[in-house]
Design a protein around this motif. Sequence first.
Motif, PDB file in Angstrom:
ATOM      1  N   ILE A   1     -24.040  16.289 -30.927  1.00 60.89           N
ATOM      2  CA  ILE A   1     -25.050  15.356 -31.408  1.00 60.89           C
ATOM      3  C   ILE A   1     -26.290  16.135 -31.824  1.00 60.89           C
ATOM      4  O   ILE A   1     -26.795  16.972 -31.075  1.00 60.89           O
ATOM      5  CB  ILE A   1     -25.413  14.338 -30.317  1.00 60.89           C
ATOM      6  CG1 ILE A   1     -24.182  13.531 -29.949  1.00 60.89           C
ATOM      7  CG2 ILE A   1     -26.532  13.424 -30.793  1.00 60.89           C
ATOM      8  CD1 ILE A   1     -23.570  12.778 -31.098  1.00 60.89           C
ATOM      9  N   LYS A   2     -26.787  15.859 -33.012  1.00 63.27           N
ATOM     10  CA  LYS A   2     -27.980  16.514 -33.515  1.00 63.27           C
ATOM     11  C   LYS A   2     -29.204  15.636 -33.254  1.00 63.27           C
ATOM     12  O   LYS A   2     -29.085  14.491 -32.814  1.00 63.27           O
ATOM     13  CB  LYS A   2     -27.824  16.803 -35.009  1.00 63.27           C
ATOM     14  CG  LYS A   2     -26.631  17.701 -35.332  1.00 63.27           C
ATOM     15  CD  LYS A   2     -26.444  17.876 -36.821  1.00 63.27           C
ATOM     16  CE  LYS A   2     -25.209  18.718 -37.122  1.00 63.27           C
ATOM     17  NZ  LYS A   2     -24.955  18.847 -38.579  1.00 63.27           N
TER      18      LYS A   2
ATOM     19  N   GLU B   1     -24.059  14.402 -40.864  1.00 64.61           N
ATOM     20  CA  GLU B   1     -23.086  14.113 -39.814  1.00 64.61           C
ATOM     21  C   GLU B   1     -23.648  14.536 -38.458  1.00 64.61           C
ATOM     22  O   GLU B   1     -24.204  15.615 -38.308  1.00 64.61           O
ATOM     23  CB  GLU B   1     -21.771  14.843 -40.082  1.00 64.61           C
ATOM     24  CG  GLU B   1     -21.010  14.309 -41.277  1.00 64.61           C
ATOM     25  CD  GLU B   1     -20.616  12.851 -41.106  1.00 64.61           C
ATOM     26  OE1 GLU B   1     -20.177  12.483 -40.005  1.00 64.61           O
ATOM     27  OE2 GLU B   1     -20.775  12.086 -42.074  1.00 64.61           O
ATOM     28  N   GLY B   2     -23.500  13.665 -37.479  1.00 63.74           N
ATOM     29  CA  GLY B   2     -23.965  13.956 -36.131  1.00 63.74           C
ATOM     30  C   GLY B   2     -25.439  13.705 -35.910  1.00 63.74           C
ATOM     31  O   GLY B   2     -25.927  13.885 -34.797  1.00 63.74           O
ATOM     32  N   ALA B   3     -26.169  13.282 -36.963  1.00 60.52           N
ATOM     33  CA  ALA B   3     -27.596  13.043 -36.819  1.00 60.52           C
ATOM     34  C   ALA B   3     -27.851  11.796 -35.990  1.00 60.52           C
ATOM     35  O   ALA B   3     -26.990  10.916 -35.850  1.00 60.52           O
ATOM     36  CB  ALA B   3     -28.253  12.907 -38.187  1.00 60.52           C
ATOM     37  N   SER B   4     -29.049  11.723 -35.427  1.00 58.61           N
ATOM     38  CA  SER B   4     -29.470  10.570 -34.639  1.00 58.61           C
ATOM     39  C   SER B   4     -30.505   9.778 -35.414  1.00 58.61           C
ATOM     40  O   SER B   4     -31.368  10.350 -36.081  1.00 58.61           O
ATOM     41  CB  SER B   4     -30.066  11.018 -33.300  1.00 58.61           C
ATOM     42  OG  SER B   4     -29.175  11.850 -32.590  1.00 58.61           O
ATOM     43  N   SER B   5     -30.420   8.454 -35.313  1.00 59.36           N
ATOM     44  CA  SER B   5     -31.460   7.607 -35.894  1.00 59.36           C
ATOM     45  C   SER B   5     -32.653   7.496 -34.967  1.00 59.36           C
ATOM     46  O   SER B   5     -33.778   7.274 -35.414  1.00 59.36           O
ATOM     47  CB  SER B   5     -30.910   6.208 -36.193  1.00 59.36           C
ATOM     48  OG  SER B   5     -29.915   6.255 -37.190  1.00 59.36           O
TER      49      SER B   5
ATOM     50  N   GLY C   1     -31.820  24.357 -30.620  1.00 60.06           N
ATOM     51  CA  GLY C   1     -30.930  23.644 -31.527  1.00 60.06           C
ATOM     52  C   GLY C   1     -31.501  23.446 -32.908  1.00 60.06           C
ATOM     53  O   GLY C   1     -30.771  23.206 -33.873  1.00 60.06           O
ATOM     54  N   GLY C   2     -32.835  23.529 -33.007  1.00 60.56           N
ATOM     55  CA  GLY C   2     -33.478  23.225 -34.278  1.00 60.56           C
ATOM     56  C   GLY C   2     -33.488  21.735 -34.561  1.00 60.56           C
ATOM     57  O   GLY C   2     -33.321  21.305 -35.708  1.00 60.56           O
ATOM     58  N   TYR C   3     -33.691  20.927 -33.498  1.00 59.30           N
ATOM     59  CA  TYR C   3     -33.614  19.474 -33.620  1.00 59.30           C
ATOM     60  C   TYR C   3     -34.949  18.836 -33.235  1.00 59.30           C
ATOM     61  O   TYR C   3     -35.728  19.383 -32.454  1.00 59.30           O
ATOM     62  CB  TYR C   3     -32.526  18.914 -32.697  1.00 59.30           C
ATOM     63  CG  TYR C   3     -31.142  19.475 -32.934  1.00 59.30           C
ATOM     64  CD1 TYR C   3     -30.640  19.628 -34.218  1.00 59.30           C
ATOM     65  CD2 TYR C   3     -30.335  19.846 -31.854  1.00 59.30           C
ATOM     66  CE1 TYR C   3     -29.356  20.136 -34.425  1.00 59.30           C
ATOM     67  CE2 TYR C   3     -29.060  20.349 -32.050  1.00 59.30           C
ATOM     68  CZ  TYR C   3     -28.587  20.499 -33.352  1.00 59.30           C
ATOM     69  OH  TYR C   3     -27.327  21.006 -33.553  1.00 59.30           O
TER      70      TYR C   3
END
Length: 716
Positions: free
Chosen positions: A12-13, A23-27, A507-509
């Motif tokens: 999960i990003k 893909e895998g991004a979070s809202s 993670g760079g998130y």
Amino acid sequence: MIVPKKQEFTPIKGVDVREPQPEGASSQLINAVYNAEIQSWSNDLGYERYFPNKTVFSPFPTTPVNSLYNFERHNGAQQWLLFESGGTIYYVEGGSGGSVNALRTGRTVPAPGEPGSWYNVFSRYAVITNGLDSPLKYRGYTQLQQLGWDRKPNPPTPAALAPNPNSNSSRLQSQPGTVGLTTVNSALRATSFNVEDTQGLGDPTVNARNKFLWKIALVNENGSVSPVSVPSTALKWTTTADTFGNLNTMVCYLTNLPIGPKGTVGRLLYRTKNIGSSSATDSNYYFVTYIENNTQKTFFDEKSDAELGSLAPNDSDSITFPAPQCKYSATFKGCLFVDGGQADGTKLFYSEALQLDTYKASSIIDLGTRKGGNITGLYTYYNQLLVFRDSAIDMVRGDASSGFQLVPFAQGIGTKSPHTITFVPGLGVLFLGNDGVYAISGGLDGGSTLSINNISQGIGTLLEKRAVDVLGQACAAYSPKFKEWQCYFPAFGTDNKIMGIVWHIEGGYWSQREGFNVGAVTTDFDGNVIFGNNLGEVGSKVDEVQNESGLFVVSRRHACGTVWDSTGGPNPTFVLKDNKPCTFSWRSKWHDFGYPGIKKFVKYVYVYAAGRGSNKVSLSYYKDHSWETETVHPDQEWQWDDNKNQPYYNSVIDDYAAVIGTSRWQDKVITPIRFDISNKAVSDFAFEIKTEEPVEFIGYAVEYEVNGTQTIGGKR
């Protein structure tokens, strides 16, 4: 024909709401901590009182904290936590049971939207400025002094003459001739003269006219030299023979030597050579002596002109502090740079090398000819000083010996949030700009160049919630302990509601923080994030209500601060207890599964998480880009459905409670939990997990079916 399908999303990003979402991004991702080892997100997050052993917020003041800085020396062996609240600067002493000590009262409380005091380290000092009050320098404990020299010292007073006993054979028996001042017998200083015949002031020639003037300068503990005083009154006499017929040189008795401000350690005395009958007062002055204290008020000057030292500094070599209301400061190439404050917001002044209190009249850089507005922050980054402005960034290059030069760097990019300017290893200098979060990187000499990049494109909807009129209150800190850059700013159109954004370095998130009332933030030597409450105590204490003040530490404790706990009754006693945990909230991206025109029938969501005990977690799901079409799934226990529960430690003993010394240790197990979804046909699908229970979230999969049904035609 019905076709079953399944898509899996790990890892999960962080938050990225750009369309189309990666893909895998979070809202949405609120109050989460990233674990790079297994690429998971947990809610091991909270904050606690700086003095956890105390049952009340005292000794902290009840007013909001406007600024905060951890001043450290000797690799963290000495640390002083400085903060400002209610117009008073304090420092915190000691650990869990320490004290709070006032350093300076009567300071100006910043207006809403204005940044709090600015802190910068120069050698063994922390320089404190706010653009309104006199700038200060702090040396630890109670040692607080004014920055710079605010005035010239007063000159000494030539009070009396005595004949130099070395100028004739009668020595102590000689008396002065006709003088214009009260005389002092040489016996007062009989042991101060050496055997050289050249000592003494004046021309030992009959009827010679003699005239001398003195100046003085102060020297403080860091070696800074004050402006030189104005000339003293003139000492004049005509050489005549004494009662023994001798023609003497003289010794002058000086009084009223100025006592310097706190931190002064000595005085530099200068004198003219004999200017005879001249009426001049601006002749050259020469070094007489260094008085190695700040207490002596008198001095005997017995040096002849031939014994004087080097020329005294010019008046322009050291001036009174040129920026008495400076807002910002920075240390660059051994010099202290300060801005001109509100009155001279486009000017930079810099000190002499290694002398933070000494400024030449010519040591000024004017940015006024360049567009970009006033200076809004200063930060040293490798071989350049970054000069932040309202809508531009300039650089200062060079050094004190070869001179400093101003170089433009970026136009149209600036900041109104100086307390967000932070160095992050591997990224460079991060700051909250007017339209996003920027990173300045590169810059080491040898062919590399500086670059600036917006790293916040994926969180534009979060940054739109900023209260732009009060962004001066925004603050940020980097924690090497948690590998996070945490930034907090006023949001939702007011200055007392705070939103946090976090850049997870490993993670760079991006993620978001809620429930942290941060007015100022810093880190200590160990990387602990410390913040000051932005509200202070409001009103009276109420049972189970959060009403905090003082300093707090961001930690992994499952408590979002504290609440008051009352004993009840007509005269209740209030003590503090842990608040409930911070709410963890995660939303998936909107899934169209590659083709929004085809209707999907979602059957199951499989959530992958590391085992954290028998906590129950709920799931809500949504359809077609509407967060209002919520359907809530019943809570499910975070254990394997078809395996025996893992034992866990709990205060309540049940069938699965672990017993120390008996239960066998088990590794974390990646646990898939299936949630049944009862959606009808959807074009887009998203779901949300929200909990206060401990959770460690890794990924998920969605199982769905398609039967060829397409989206209906558009409305007419």
